[in-house]
Design a protein around this motif. Structure first.
Motif, PDB file in Angstrom:
ATOM      1  N   ALA A 290      43.668  51.877  50.627  1.00  0.00           N
ATOM      2  CA  ALA A 290      43.508  53.090  51.436  1.00  0.00           C
ATOM      3  C   ALA A 290      42.165  53.174  52.140  1.00  0.00           C
ATOM      4  N   THR A 291      41.090  52.732  51.496  1.00  0.00           N
ATOM      5  CA  THR A 291      39.756  52.873  52.092  1.00  0.00           C
ATOM      6  C   THR A 291      39.091  51.546  52.444  1.00  0.00           C
ATOM      7  N   ASP A 292      39.507  50.468  51.803  1.00  0.00           N
ATOM      8  CA  ASP A 292      38.846  49.173  52.013  1.00  0.00           C
ATOM      9  C   ASP A 292      39.623  48.236  52.931  1.00  0.00           C
ATOM     10  N   ASP A 293      40.723  48.685  53.505  1.00  0.00           N
ATOM     11  CA  ASP A 293      41.637  47.866  54.319  1.00  0.00           C
ATOM     12  C   ASP A 293      42.542  47.008  53.436  1.00  0.00           C
ATOM     13  N   GLU A 294      41.952  45.975  52.794  1.00  0.00           N
ATOM     14  CA  GLU A 294      42.747  45.095  51.940  1.00  0.00           C
ATOM     15  C   GLU A 294      41.911  44.617  50.755  1.00  0.00           C
ATOM     16  N   HIS A 295      42.597  44.280  49.662  1.00  0.00           N
ATOM     17  CA  HIS A 295      41.958  43.676  48.500  1.00  0.00           C
ATOM     18  C   HIS A 295      42.600  42.322  48.218  1.00  0.00           C
ATOM     19  N   PRO A 296      41.791  41.279  47.971  1.00  0.00           N
ATOM     20  CA  PRO A 296      42.349  39.963  47.654  1.00  0.00           C
ATOM     21  C   PRO A 296      43.076  39.948  46.312  1.00  0.00           C
ATOM     22  N   ILE A 297      44.167  39.196  46.283  1.00  0.00           N
ATOM     23  CA  ILE A 297      44.924  38.979  45.052  1.00  0.00           C
ATOM     24  C   ILE A 297      45.306  37.502  44.996  1.00  0.00           C
ATOM     25  N   ALA A 298      45.242  36.914  43.807  1.00  0.00           N
ATOM     26  CA  ALA A 298      45.538  35.490  43.651  1.00  0.00           C
ATOM     27  C   ALA A 298      46.822  35.289  42.862  1.00  0.00           C
ATOM     28  N   PHE A 299      47.672  34.399  43.350  1.00  0.00           N
ATOM     29  CA  PHE A 299      48.857  33.955  42.624  1.00  0.00           C
ATOM     30  C   PHE A 299      48.563  32.553  42.101  1.00  0.00           C
ATOM     31  N   VAL A 300      48.723  32.366  40.796  1.00  0.00           N
ATOM     32  CA  VAL A 300      48.279  31.130  40.149  1.00  0.00           C
ATOM     33  C   VAL A 300      49.382  30.541  39.286  1.00  0.00           C
ATOM     34  N   THR A 301      49.512  29.215  39.328  1.00  0.00           N
ATOM     35  CA  THR A 301      50.305  28.503  38.330  1.00  0.00           C
ATOM     36  C   THR A 301      49.338  27.693  37.472  1.00  0.00           C
ATOM     37  N   LYS A 302      49.648  27.604  36.183  1.00  0.00           N
ATOM     38  CA  LYS A 302      48.742  26.945  35.245  1.00  0.00           C
ATOM     39  C   LYS A 302      49.091  25.467  35.060  1.00  0.00           C
ATOM     40  N   THR A 303      48.062  24.690  34.780  1.00  0.00           N
ATOM     41  CA  THR A 303      48.257  23.300  34.392  1.00  0.00           C
ATOM     42  C   THR A 303      49.016  23.272  33.065  1.00  0.00           C
ATOM     43  N   PRO A 304      50.060  22.454  32.944  1.00  0.00           N
ATOM     44  CA  PRO A 304      50.831  22.417  31.691  1.00  0.00           C
ATOM     45  C   PRO A 304      49.940  22.196  30.471  1.00  0.00           C
ATOM     46  N   GLY A 305      50.113  23.061  29.472  1.00  0.00           N
ATOM     47  CA  GLY A 305      49.348  22.950  28.238  1.00  0.00           C
ATOM     48  C   GLY A 305      47.994  23.622  28.272  1.00  0.00           C
ATOM     49  N   ALA A 306      47.576  24.102  29.438  1.00  0.00           N
ATOM     50  CA  ALA A 306      46.263  24.744  29.567  1.00  0.00           C
ATOM     51  C   ALA A 306      46.412  26.257  29.577  1.00  0.00           C
ATOM     52  N   GLU A 307      45.355  26.939  29.185  1.00  0.00           N
ATOM     53  CA  GLU A 307      45.369  28.395  29.160  1.00  0.00           C
ATOM     54  C   GLU A 307      44.153  28.949  29.892  1.00  0.00           C
ATOM     55  N   VAL A 308      44.355  30.055  30.570  1.00  0.00           N
ATOM     56  CA  VAL A 308      43.273  30.774  31.226  1.00  0.00           C
ATOM     57  C   VAL A 308      43.734  32.217  31.394  1.00  0.00           C
ATOM     58  N   THR A 309      42.807  33.156  31.302  1.00  0.00           N
ATOM     59  CA  THR A 309      43.163  34.563  31.440  1.00  0.00           C
ATOM     60  C   THR A 309      42.856  35.059  32.850  1.00  0.00           C
ATOM     61  N   GLU A 310      43.463  36.182  33.171  1.00  0.00           N
ATOM     62  CA  GLU A 310      43.186  36.812  34.463  1.00  0.00           C
ATOM     63  C   GLU A 310      41.699  37.112  34.610  1.00  0.00           C
ATOM     64  N   GLN A 311      41.085  37.654  33.559  1.00  0.00           N
ATOM     65  CA  GLN A 311      39.679  38.031  33.645  1.00  0.00           C
ATOM     66  C   GLN A 311      38.778  36.814  33.852  1.00  0.00           C
ATOM     67  N   GLU A 312      39.127  35.694  33.244  1.00  0.00           N
ATOM     68  CA  GLU A 312      38.324  34.479  33.432  1.00  0.00           C
ATOM     69  C   GLU A 312      38.298  34.058  34.898  1.00  0.00           C
ATOM     70  N   LEU A 313      39.436  34.159  35.559  1.00  0.00           N
ATOM     71  CA  LEU A 313      39.500  33.760  36.962  1.00  0.00           C
ATOM     72  C   LEU A 313      38.824  34.783  37.864  1.00  0.00           C
ATOM     73  N   ILE A 314      38.960  36.061  37.521  1.00  0.00           N
ATOM     74  CA  ILE A 314      38.247  37.097  38.275  1.00  0.00           C
ATOM     75  C   ILE A 314      36.744  36.865  38.174  1.00  0.00           C
TER      76      ILE A 314
END
Length: 214
Positions: free
Chosen positions: A144-168
């Motif tokens: 509403a006020t900033d025009d747009e906010h970036p958002i990421a769509f991610v697929t993980k490497t098989p067997g690997a783990e990562v959280t949303e907060q880690e990528l942010i």
């Protein structure tokens, strides 16, 4: 001109052929260097001034084989080829100190945030540094006020783990404030692709908009 197989190049129908061509000594990810009888430059999106090496801007090209125009579409022709004969490619990229061209994004895909124009490709490049990220596509959701906010769509490497907060945090710690993933990260089993083999960003953008409407 002898074209070596499986080497990247940049070409456009409107250009009438190749603009750049990579050889075996060029860097990974580059489109190579300009070919004979073609001129290229990177210009500022706001004032069209020619930019120094390693600065992002729009790629313009000029050669004798540029199209005369789009069929029965004078307006589109004028917005693509200027009075000096430069073809405005709509590609965002940079030329490095060795004269190699790197294309990062399309102008139409740029994210608008508080007067800034953000390249999704730059954010994607940072996210791909994480070993758990297999594929990534960055788009935007309306705000509403900033025009747009970036958002990421991610697929993980098989067997690997990562959280949303880690990528942010990865983006926040390695890029300027306007690049932050303010709309977060969405993990998918697979990214959608078009019939031509490109990530279907239009589909992802529609998916992101639905998230806002919930």
């Amino acid at each position: 001109m002898e074209i070596q197989p499986n080497l990247p190049f940049l070409g456009m129908t409107e250009l009438g052929g190749f603009g750049t061509l990579q050889n075996s000594n060029n860097k990974n990810g580059s489109c190579g260097t300009v070919v004979q009888d073609v001129q290229i430059k990177i210009v500022d999106l706001e004032n069209a001034k020619v930019l120094e090496p390693n600065h992002l801007g729009e790629l313009w090209l000029k050669t004798a084989t540029i199209m005369n125009g789009y069929y029965k579409n004078l307006e589109a022709t004028k917005s693509t080829v200027d009075e000096q004969g430069w073809l405005h490619s709509g590609d965002i990229g940079y030329i490095d100190e060795d004269g190699e061209l790197f294309v990062i994004d399309r102008i139409k895909d740029l994210i608008k945030y508080r007067g800034h124009q953000i390249s999704p490709g730059e954010i994607e490049g940072v996210l791909l540094l994480h070993p758990a990220v297999l594929e990534v596509a960055v788009t935007a959701i309306p705000h509403a006020t900033d025009d747009e906010h970036p958002i990421a769509f991610v697929t993980k490497t098989p067997g690997a783990e990562v959280t949303e907060q880690e990528l942010i945090d990865l983006v926040a710690n390695n890029m300027m404030d306007q690049y932050k993933l303010r709309a977060g990260v969405i993990f998918l089993n697979a990214l959608p692709y078009t019939s031509s083999g490109k990530i279907a960003k239009r589909e992802l953008k529609a998916m992101a908009k639905k998230l806002v409407m919930k």
